[in-house]
Design a protein around this motif. Sequence first.
Motif, PDB file in Angstrom:
ATOM      1  N   PHE A  78     -68.143  52.254 -44.728  1.00 33.85           N
ATOM      2  CA  PHE A  78     -67.946  52.039 -46.161  1.00 33.85           C
ATOM      3  C   PHE A  78     -68.766  53.060 -46.956  1.00 33.85           C
ATOM      4  O   PHE A  78     -69.603  53.772 -46.415  1.00 33.85           O
ATOM      5  CB  PHE A  78     -68.364  50.621 -46.549  1.00 33.85           C
ATOM      6  CG  PHE A  78     -67.539  49.549 -45.913  1.00 33.85           C
ATOM      7  CD1 PHE A  78     -67.978  48.905 -44.763  1.00 33.85           C
ATOM      8  CD2 PHE A  78     -66.309  49.194 -46.434  1.00 33.85           C
ATOM      9  CE1 PHE A  78     -67.206  47.930 -44.157  1.00 33.85           C
ATOM     10  CE2 PHE A  78     -65.534  48.216 -45.836  1.00 33.85           C
ATOM     11  CZ  PHE A  78     -65.976  47.590 -44.693  1.00 33.85           C
ATOM     12  N   ALA A  97     -71.124  52.454 -49.148  1.00 32.66           N
ATOM     13  CA  ALA A  97     -72.555  52.124 -49.178  1.00 32.66           C
ATOM     14  C   ALA A  97     -72.757  50.717 -48.627  1.00 32.66           C
ATOM     15  O   ALA A  97     -71.798  49.979 -48.415  1.00 32.66           O
ATOM     16  CB  ALA A  97     -73.084  52.188 -50.612  1.00 32.66           C
ATOM     17  N   TYR A  98     -74.019  50.377 -48.390  1.00 35.00           N
ATOM     18  CA  TYR A  98     -74.369  49.021 -47.959  1.00 35.00           C
ATOM     19  C   TYR A  98     -73.607  48.592 -46.702  1.00 35.00           C
ATOM     20  O   TYR A  98     -73.173  47.470 -46.571  1.00 35.00           O
ATOM     21  CB  TYR A  98     -74.119  47.992 -49.078  1.00 35.00           C
ATOM     22  CG  TYR A  98     -74.857  48.335 -50.348  1.00 35.00           C
ATOM     23  CD1 TYR A  98     -74.167  48.817 -51.465  1.00 35.00           C
ATOM     24  CD2 TYR A  98     -76.231  48.218 -50.428  1.00 35.00           C
ATOM     25  CE1 TYR A  98     -74.845  49.152 -52.614  1.00 35.00           C
ATOM     26  CE2 TYR A  98     -76.908  48.550 -51.577  1.00 35.00           C
ATOM     27  CZ  TYR A  98     -76.213  49.020 -52.666  1.00 35.00           C
ATOM     28  OH  TYR A  98     -76.880  49.349 -53.813  1.00 35.00           O
ATOM     29  N   ASN A  99     -73.487  49.548 -45.790  1.00 32.03           N
ATOM     30  CA  ASN A  99     -72.798  49.256 -44.542  1.00 32.03           C
ATOM     31  C   ASN A  99     -73.616  48.366 -43.631  1.00 32.03           C
ATOM     32  O   ASN A  99     -73.076  47.609 -42.838  1.00 32.03           O
ATOM     33  CB  ASN A  99     -72.592  50.563 -43.763  1.00 32.03           C
ATOM     34  CG  ASN A  99     -71.435  51.352 -44.271  1.00 32.03           C
ATOM     35  OD1 ASN A  99     -70.300  51.063 -43.910  1.00 32.03           O
ATOM     36  ND2 ASN A  99     -71.699  52.344 -45.097  1.00 32.03           N
ATOM     37  N   PHE A 128     -70.963  41.055 -50.502  1.00 31.16           N
ATOM     38  CA  PHE A 128     -70.459  42.294 -49.914  1.00 31.16           C
ATOM     39  C   PHE A 128     -70.860  42.398 -48.439  1.00 31.16           C
ATOM     40  O   PHE A 128     -70.058  42.768 -47.584  1.00 31.16           O
ATOM     41  CB  PHE A 128     -70.985  43.513 -50.682  1.00 31.16           C
ATOM     42  CG  PHE A 128     -70.418  44.823 -50.194  1.00 31.16           C
ATOM     43  CD1 PHE A 128     -71.097  45.601 -49.260  1.00 31.16           C
ATOM     44  CD2 PHE A 128     -69.194  45.268 -50.645  1.00 31.16           C
ATOM     45  CE1 PHE A 128     -70.572  46.791 -48.799  1.00 31.16           C
ATOM     46  CE2 PHE A 128     -68.653  46.468 -50.181  1.00 31.16           C
ATOM     47  CZ  PHE A 128     -69.347  47.229 -49.259  1.00 31.16           C
ATOM     48  N   VAL A 142     -68.608  42.918 -45.178  1.00 30.49           N
ATOM     49  CA  VAL A 142     -68.773  43.947 -44.132  1.00 30.49           C
ATOM     50  C   VAL A 142     -68.775  43.292 -42.760  1.00 30.49           C
ATOM     51  O   VAL A 142     -68.114  43.774 -41.827  1.00 30.49           O
ATOM     52  CB  VAL A 142     -70.079  44.758 -44.350  1.00 30.49           C
ATOM     53  CG1 VAL A 142     -70.401  45.622 -43.140  1.00 30.49           C
ATOM     54  CG2 VAL A 142     -69.969  45.616 -45.601  1.00 30.49           C
ATOM     55  N   MET A 171     -68.344  46.081 -54.558  1.00 26.69           N
ATOM     56  CA  MET A 171     -68.791  47.456 -54.715  1.00 26.69           C
ATOM     57  C   MET A 171     -67.785  48.224 -55.540  1.00 26.69           C
ATOM     58  O   MET A 171     -67.873  49.372 -55.703  1.00 26.69           O
ATOM     59  CB  MET A 171     -68.958  48.099 -53.330  1.00 26.69           C
ATOM     60  CG  MET A 171     -70.064  47.434 -52.512  1.00 26.69           C
ATOM     61  SD  MET A 171     -71.601  47.268 -53.405  1.00 26.69           S
ATOM     62  CE  MET A 171     -72.003  48.949 -53.689  1.00 26.69           C
TER      63      MET A 171
END
Lengths: 229, 408
Positions: free
Chosen positions: A93, A95-97, B299, B303, B408
């Motif tokens: 992704f 960010a913030y993976n 978020f 993920v 996001m």
Amino acid sequence: MENIFECKKVSKNFGATKQVLVHALKSVDLEIKRGEFTAIIGPSGSGKTTLLNIMSGLDNPTHGKVLLKGNDITEMTGNQLSDYRRDHIGFVFQAYNLLPVLTAEENIEYILIIQGIPENERKERVHKALIEVGLKGLGKKFPNQLSGGQQQRVAVARALVGNPDIILADEPTANLDSVNGQALLDMMLKLNETLGVTFVFSTHDPLIMNEAKRLITLHDGKIIEDKIQ
Amino acid sequence: MNLILIKLGIRNVFRNKRRTFLTSLAIGIGLMSLIIADGFILGMKSYMIRSVTDDYLGHGQIHHKKFLKTNKVKYVIENPGKIEKRLSSDTKLEGFSPRAISSALIASAQGSEQISLVGIKPRYESILSRIKTFTTVGDYLEKNDKSYILIGKKLANKLKVDIGDKVVLTLSPIGGGDLSQELFRIKGIFSYGSSTFDNHMAFINLSRAQEMLGCQNCIHEFALKFNDLSNLPVLFEEYKKKFPKDAYYFETWKELMPALNSALELTDISMAFLAVFLAILVGATVINTLYMALYERKFEFGVLQAIGTRKKVLFTIIITESIALAIGSIIMGSILTFIFGGMLAYYGVDYGGVTYASVPLREPIYMVFSLKQFIIYPLGLILFTILISFYPIWQLLKISPSKSLKIM
């Protein structure tokens, strides 16, 4: 080369009534072959992220079929889709993976744990993945101890370690400066060329557009151009 | 469950240390309040039961089946000598006291009062009850004190009498006929701190009481005190079988003092209400914290689902967080309990002699620690935290992964 991925007449609408209906994707046909390094480009709202979500099973198409190695994922249950993503798809992704409370090693190992890989094999594969992304020796660091570029490399390692059929990357360089962005891109190119890893990007980044071997342009939910570079 | 999932759950709790500390403190204070309330009620109950049974009542009493209902002196216990012999050889008893009881009139030069006159064997009575201890003015009765009497402090004030003064006792003998009237000298004045005792009770030697009642060896009541307090329910059952209801029977302190028994049961109900109230507070705190902690990480959960985590695994991770939070709260609550509860267990709370359910609270009430408080309540907290977590977790897992990733 085999098609690992096919979208057949895929449409996606958002909204409950005709007045608020948004046609995010309109009858998209797409095939991705093994080993491709493909960028999907287009202006904001063109449907890039929606297409990636449908390809990965995170969202269902309103019409059409999505096939991975011939299997129709639109017929799958929630658990089957989770397993499908776990075993066949890697994600990177913007960010913030990463899970901030796990170290780089633990973040990469997570995929192998949910795949049920035994511990000694996990350790070996995590170590190898860290080397492949150029982060040997940084496995014990937490994400907040790594730079943005290093965090994205860990994300790529995590995407790679489960031996997926395809890695989907949604704007992976958007939060990086040009130097780090280029370094990340070079690494992914190398993985594509040496290991044959299939990459599909959703991107605005000219760096990726230049290096991609295939460019698919989306506009208003339709593919308006699909060219090999 | 894999260790990394547990690590994930526990480490997530410490992501926001301040929030976790404050939440644990709030829940810990709730747990502390519950344990201290429970311990304090235990202490109070224990004191009140001890007070009632040790002061005068005993753990149980034997009467003629009609005596307590009618209060008529003719209902004496049959074969008291036989019963006294049985009780004397019973090793389960710490002591017993045979009593002859009658309504009487006590009169001095300044006034007269209706009283309950009790004839006692002083030595037996001093083991069973605390009359001797509470006789703070003058002296307690001796075996051969035929013409001496003990009266309560408030009664002495009403009659305006003191140690050595004379009073006249008048009562109706068992067989009827002329009233029995005798002169007594005050040997001791007792102060129980209870209005009933200090206003309306007087004690003389048993044989003297029997003479006035016109019956040899008549006994209206045997008060009993057992050795093993932990085994009382079993002993009570045994004695009920030994003294069945057809002639004379054995009653426990609970049956003799139903008002006190009800008051003690009321404290259990009050405790239950407190527990429910604290559960609501704890529940609101947990839900608030969980909602904040989960929704700010939507978020991240997106993920996790995107990379192939099943909802069941996500659920497990989040429940682990809840359990970790509960355990942290238990540790916090236990520390607070040891500090504040320890103070209450050491210093107690002095109620200054106030009367509750006819029992004077003469001594400080001390908190009582028990194993149950540190096992049942903490386990209950963990279970409750898990249960209360279900709703916010379910709400979160309902959100599709693609919507979670849209943050996001």
